[in-house]
Write an enzyme that holds these catalytic residues in place. Structure first.
Site, mmCIF file in Angstrom:
data_model
loop_
_atom_site.group_PDB
_atom_site.id
_atom_site.type_symbol
_atom_site.label_atom_id
_atom_site.label_comp_id
_atom_site.label_asym_id
_atom_site.label_seq_id
_atom_site.Cartn_x
_atom_site.Cartn_y
_atom_site.Cartn_z
ATOM 1 N N ARG A 73 -1.001 -2.605 10.820
ATOM 2 C CA ARG A 73 -1.580 -3.089 11.983
ATOM 3 C C ARG A 73 -1.972 -4.780 11.541
ATOM 4 N NH1 ARG A 73 -2.410 2.483 13.260
ATOM 5 N NH2 ARG A 73 -1.461 2.834 15.312
ATOM 6 N N GLU B 295 -6.361 6.389 0.955
ATOM 7 C CA GLU B 295 -7.736 6.825 1.370
ATOM 8 C C GLU B 295 -8.176 5.658 2.265
ATOM 9 O OE1 GLU B 295 -10.075 6.678 -2.503
ATOM 10 O OE2 GLU B 295 -9.637 8.637 -2.912
ATOM 11 N N LYS B 296 -7.252 4.868 2.620
ATOM 12 C CA LYS B 296 -7.846 3.930 3.784
ATOM 13 C C LYS B 296 -7.925 4.719 4.927
ATOM 14 C CE LYS B 296 -5.046 1.497 6.334
ATOM 15 N NZ LYS B 296 -5.545 1.638 7.710
ATOM 16 N N GLY C 290 0.748 -1.212 -0.086
ATOM 17 C CA GLY C 290 0.199 0.020 -0.002
ATOM 18 C C GLY C 290 0.710 1.220 -0.147
ATOM 19 N N HIS C 291 1.890 1.411 0.820
ATOM 20 C CA HIS C 291 2.936 2.479 0.826
ATOM 21 C C HIS C 291 3.478 2.516 -0.335
ATOM 22 C CE1 HIS C 291 2.917 1.616 5.272
ATOM 23 N NE2 HIS C 291 2.515 2.731 5.330
ATOM 24 N N GLN D 139 -8.390 11.115 7.979
ATOM 25 C CA GLN D 139 -6.885 11.608 7.925
ATOM 26 C C GLN D 139 -6.870 12.487 6.865
ATOM 27 O OE1 GLN D 139 -3.035 9.638 9.456
ATOM 28 N NE2 GLN D 139 -2.736 9.700 7.201
#
Length: 282
Positions: A189, A150-151, A38-39, A155
């Site tokens: 996580r 967008e997760k 994802g990153h 934020q």
């Protein structure tokens, strides 16, 4: 690999300034490490928009609550830098705590409105910590573009608000959620999940997709549909459900009746992991 890393704000600014003198544009990808695919997709997005990409690695203590996982948060700088390098990152900024919060630091950036719902009540102080560290990173790097996933949709809106309010000259880009094959949103996580919990985790996304389908058919039934979804997650085996709801995509106002643009959001706990997810209702 060490030539990819800078640790001081001064060194970061000198390198960015040298790129600027050559007429290059700069993208920033802030991370807390524990790098996953994802990153890396955020790096790819930044590279598609800019000549040079900086990724930061800093586990920000001010966005963790009293009983959260700051001390246990996974850290492996060597692996993280290798991963970021493989994706084409040009520079990795790895400041120490004293570089970000030097002695005597006493400023907090606090964004209201979009922080009042969703994760806000469940993580008091979290978004102040996020807003403060992101404001600092943006001013330290002064990128043309900064990319966020967008997760963490709430934020993303917090950061867009602070950039507007403080007139920080940067474009904030939201990148799509990257998922495992079974639909689970990728997250650092997820490492906390046991084998049994990992098998249950994709149910969060599955239930949210069902909610999105149902509210299109019965737009006035948002509250009932979301209540049933919360019960379903508990029956599946989630330890608790912080929320499942339909919210306006731009203001994060909770909707009792569905109208576009809207997203369905959910947060639930499995063991020690707190999982969040969201998706656009189309």
């Amino acid at each position: 690999m060490s030539d990819l890393i800078v640790r001081s704000v001064g060194d970061l600014r000198r390198l960015v300034a040298s790129w600027r003198r050559e007429g290059m544009t700069v993208g920033l990808v802030p991370t807390m490490g524990a790098i996953h695919v994802g990153h890396l997709s955020l790096v790819t997005e930044a590279k598609s928009r800019c000549d040079k990409v900086v990724a930061s690695i800093f586990v920000n203590p001010t966005q963790f609550g009293e009983n959260e996982d700051f001390d246990a948060y996974p850290a492996d700088e060597v692996h993280d830098v290798q991963q970021l390098s493989s994706a084409g990152t040009d520079l990795v900024f790895c400041p120490g705590r004293d570089d970000v919060y030097p002695e005597g630091f006493s400023t907090i950036v606090s964004v209201t409105g979009v922080t009042s719902g969703l994760c806000g009540p469940f993580r008091p102080g979290h978004f102040d910590g996020v807003a403060t560290v992101v404001a600092k990173l943006l001013l330290q790097c002064l990128p043309d573009v900064a990319v966020f996933g967008e997760k963490d949709y709430q934020q993303l809106l917090v950061i867009r608000q602070l950039v507007r309010d403080l007139n920080i000259p940067v474009e904030i880009v939201g990148a799509p959620i990257i998922r495992e094959e079974d639909g689970l949103a990728m997250s650092s996580r997820n490492r906390y999940l046991s084998v049994e919990e990992r098998a249950l985790a994709p149910a969060l996304n599955r239930v949210l997709r069902s909610v999105a389908d149902d509210v299109i058919v019965k737009p006035a039934d948002c509250e009932r549909i979301c209540s049933l979804a919360r019960s379903e997650l508990l029956e599946i085996g989630f330890a608790s459900v912080d929320y499942v709801g339909i919210f306006n995509s731009e203001t994060l106002e909770l909707l009792k009746s569905y109208s576009a643009p809207a997203r369905v959001f959910g947060a639930a706990r499995l063991g020690t992991a707190r999982l969040i997810d969201n998706l656009l209702i189309e």
